[in-house]
Design an enzyme around this catalytic site. Sequence first.
Site: not given
Length: 310
Positions: A129, A182
Amino acid sequence: MKGIEVFAPATVSNLGSGFDIIGFPVEDIGDVVVIKPVSQAEIRIVHLGGYGDIPREVEKNTASFALGKMFQKLEVKRGVELEIYKGIRPGSGIGSSAASAAAALTGANEWLGRPLSQLQLVELAMESEGMVSGSRHADNVAPALMGGITVVRSYNPLDIFRIEPPGQLYTVLLHPHIEVKTQTSRKILPRQVKLEDAVRQWGNVAGLIAGLQRGDYDLIGRSMEDVIVEPARARLIPGYDQLKTAAVEAGALNCSISGSGPSVLALCKGRENAEKVKSAMDQAYQNRQISFQSLITRVNPRGAVVQRKW
Ligand code: HSE
């Protein structure tokens, strides 16, 4: 072992006030990763299917990147080839990058005789991530690995607990077909928050957890209010305010942005209400020039699962 196939679910995170700490997997949607040991000590991606518009380079793909970190940690000298079947569109706000990493890690851990705990797998998936979004958040990877509603109490040290969803909790998800990265939707977030906003958010997070645990649906709805992140991100989603109004007027407990968007989630009590909310949200979005998909789903109690070994 010749091969192992793992499914990891899509995940909804934040749930309004719980930015970066709360998430849950949904039913039916997810990624599948097949791992096959090879004789060379390397990780390679040999197939990308489904919504496969993601990097094939080993150091840029979340599945192979996470495996690289795992092999480094365990000093694995063997290699694997990966087939990745994307059931989740990248940039949709339902944990696409997290699911691939969770599936790959679960498969490799199984192959190696389960040397790592779930929490250690979460830590490795967080590296992916970080690579893809610039932030090592766990609110997608933890539920994708562990299942159920997961709450990150602390990142340092990592401390995660799981809560059981109340029986009548349903989720409507509407995904406008635009991509929001994101990384982009984190860059626009405020760096500082006013103390009064922080206090309001703390109260809401406490209420959200208590509401979910007690099955107090009204408390869940009130506590999804997000005074910090949603106001900054709402403008990334065309028609967000109309969607939210439609959901709430149709009786949703509340409505917010799923993860970093653009998917929008409405929590509902009972299937009947969820049907009503879904059709109100569909109607509110129908006249836009943006195609979309919507569905009703529930909290998936299971995270990544090994589907086949041979
Ligand atoms: N909590 C994260 C965010 C989820 O909202 O940026 C995105 O993956």
